[in-house]
Structure formats: C-alpha cells, structure tokens
Write a protein that holds these residues in place. Sequence first.
Motif, short mmCIF file in Angstrom:
data_model
loop_
_atom_site.label_atom_id
_atom_site.label_comp_id
_atom_site.label_asym_id
_atom_site.label_seq_id
_atom_site.Cartn_x
_atom_site.Cartn_y
_atom_site.Cartn_z
N ILE A 280 -6.88 8.66 12.10
CA ILE A 280 -6.15 8.20 12.45
C ILE A 280 -4.73 7.52 11.27
O ILE A 280 -3.43 7.32 11.83
N LEU A 281 -4.55 7.68 10.09
CA LEU A 281 -4.04 7.64 9.26
C LEU A 281 -2.50 8.38 9.91
O LEU A 281 -1.01 8.72 10.08
N LEU A 282 -3.12 9.54 9.93
CA LEU A 282 -2.12 10.90 10.36
C LEU A 282 -1.23 10.47 11.89
O LEU A 282 -0.38 10.20 11.66
N SER B 7 3.52 -1.27 6.11
CA SER B 7 1.67 -1.81 6.11
C SER B 7 0.99 -0.28 5.91
O SER B 7 -0.22 -0.28 5.59
N HIS B 8 1.22 1.10 7.16
CA HIS B 8 0.88 1.68 6.81
C HIS B 8 0.65 2.80 5.86
O HIS B 8 -0.03 3.21 4.98
N ILE B 9 2.13 2.82 4.89
CA ILE B 9 2.02 3.42 3.55
C ILE B 9 1.12 2.41 2.36
O ILE B 9 0.28 3.77 1.87
N CYS B 10 0.59 1.30 2.54
CA CYS B 10 -0.11 1.32 1.79
C CYS B 10 -1.49 1.80 2.67
O CYS B 10 -2.06 1.67 1.46
N ALA B 11 -1.38 1.07 3.59
CA ALA B 11 -3.01 1.70 4.25
C ALA B 11 -3.61 3.58 3.77
O ALA B 11 -4.41 3.81 3.12
N VAL B 12 -2.59 4.06 3.92
CA VAL B 12 -2.41 6.08 3.40
C VAL B 12 -2.46 5.84 1.63
O VAL B 12 -3.96 6.53 1.39
N LEU B 13 -2.47 4.61 0.96
CA LEU B 13 -2.39 4.94 -0.56
C LEU B 13 -4.13 4.11 -0.80
O LEU B 13 -4.12 4.71 -1.91
N LEU B 14 -4.20 2.99 0.11
CA LEU B 14 -5.78 2.45 -0.58
C LEU B 14 -6.26 3.78 0.20
O LEU B 14 -7.57 3.84 -0.92
N VAL B 15 -6.17 5.04 1.17
CA VAL B 15 -7.82 5.96 1.31
C VAL B 15 -7.30 7.07 0.23
O VAL B 15 -8.21 7.79 -0.26
N TYR B 16 -5.61 7.78 -0.24
CA TYR B 16 -5.85 8.19 -0.50
C TYR B 16 -5.68 8.56 -2.34
O TYR B 16 -6.35 9.22 -3.02
N VAL B 17 -5.26 7.39 -2.20
CA VAL B 17 -5.06 7.49 -4.24
C VAL B 17 -6.65 6.98 -4.80
O VAL B 17 -7.38 8.19 -5.61
#
Length: 310
Positions: free
Chosen positions: A114-116, A243-253
């Motif tokens: 979904i992030l993609l 917002s999307h960049i933050c969501a990506v970082l929250l998952v991948y970091v």
Amino acid sequence: MDLFNSSTYRPFLLTGFPGLEASHPTISILFCALYLIAMVGNSAILMVIWVEESLHAPMYLFLSMLAVSDLGICASTLPTLLKLFWFNAPEIEFDACLTQMFFIHVFSLMESGILLSMAFDRYVAISNPLKYITILTNGTIAKIGVGLLLRAVAVIFPTPFLIKGLTFCEISVLSHSYCLHPDIIKLSCSDYRISSIYGLIVILITFGLDSVLILLSYFKILMTVLGIASREEQFKALNTCVSHICAVLLVYVPMLGLSIIHRFGKHVPAVVHIIMGYVYLLVPPVLNPVVYCIKTREIRLRILGNLLKI
C-alpha cells in the motif's frame, strides 16, 4: 532429547519481558493504551473517509487501505499479548501460532504494498495532475487493493506448510508475545534452511522490491518538482508527500533496526530485541493516524467536526 513433529501439535510458549513477569499487568497498561490509540485512530480515519464523499479520492482510498492493514496487525497480535500479560498464560497451540503468524505477515506485506501504491499515487498527482483522476479510477484502486491482498496471501501461504514439515524440541519458547516466521523456524531441531531461504526470498521480492520502487518514485517526483519554475509551487507539491514519507519511515526504519539487531546484535540484551519487536509492530499503527491527522487538513477538519457534534 525428546523431539516431536508438527503432527503432535505441542504448544509454543510466548515470552513477555523475562524477569519482569510480576510487572506484566502494569506493563500491559502501556500496551493497552497504544492499541487503543491505534484502533481508535485508524477506525476514525476509516469512518471519515467512508462517510465523506469528498474524500473518495485516490489518496484517501489508499489511506483507508493502510488503516485496514494497521487494524489487521493490531487484531492479529492483541489477543496473545493480553493473554500473556493479563492472565500469565504463555502457551499457544501450534496451529493457532501458525494462524497468527500468517495474518501478521499478510497484513505487514499489504502495508508495504500500500505504501508503494501511495508513492505511485503521489507521482501521478504531481507529474500528471490533469490525468490523475482518469489514471487512478475507483476501479483501478480496487484492483490494486485486491492484487496486494492476493500477493500477500500467495507468498505467505506456503510458510505454515513448510513449518509443519519441521521437527521441534520439547520446549519451544518464542522470543515475543506473538508468532513470527523467523522466530518459529529457529526453534526447530531439524534442518530449516528451506524455510529460511524461502523467507529471505519473500522479503526480497516484497519489502525489498517495494522499497526500491518507492525510492524510484520519489526520485522521479523530485525531478518533476525541480522542473517547476515557482518555488511556492515546488513547496506545495513536496508538502503533499510529507505524510507518506513519514508513513514509509515509520514502517521501514523499525524494520531495518530490527533486522540489524537480529543479525549483528548477538551481544545485545534480550530486552532490546523484545522492545524492537514491539516497536516494529506497534509504531506504524499508532503513529500513522496521528501523522495523517496532523498533516492532512481534510482528515483533521472532518474528524474534529465530527467530535464537536458529539
């Protein structure tokens, strides 16, 4: 050593915080608060998008999918956590453990996909705004959602059967209060290389490929934005991606941190492994709604408006 295979369905033992068993009820208050925030926040986003027709746009429809996956992760992990921390009942039946593992990984893979999709959504919105609605129609978004679900189910489906072919030691103590594929196979007393290799392949073709494509999307977004003459328009375009960049970082970091600790942190205290496991599973569902409420004006206004009506 007393060995058994999966046909005997011996239970696994869940682990909370070793040495702090007496404090588990107190620690559970924090977990309950986090789960409550995650479930209320994601449910609120779902309800607002469902009710408000003005929010039936591609970006918000993808956001609703993200909320569903976050709720799925919470629903998959909460029962065993409460069972362990509230009732000091560490046993989980073999099939129940595999079922929980299946759903945790399916929802996690869906979240990555979904992030993609959201990255592609931002790319289309910025690079080709006039055709944005015609490219990402409701039908196309529905097909993307079904495709992501089928991809997650297809790649995770073989894992329970591969695990059932393994032999386990008499006492199988998991590292967390929930079941994960790497955690389960490491308890096997037989050769689990096939399961391990398959798990690595799944990570590479899902999380690995998704992360590369997300980076590629943002590279193309950056190139498009740099081609905009107005600094104000550049800022406005990039601001829609925050917002999307933050969501990506929250998952991948957290995922990257957990992977590094598992591979290179052999001398790191066990409690660090446990905490990182909870961070990986709980941080995205808890903070995603907060990020989108703060950074997305339409969502924030609708939620606040509904709260004021109560």
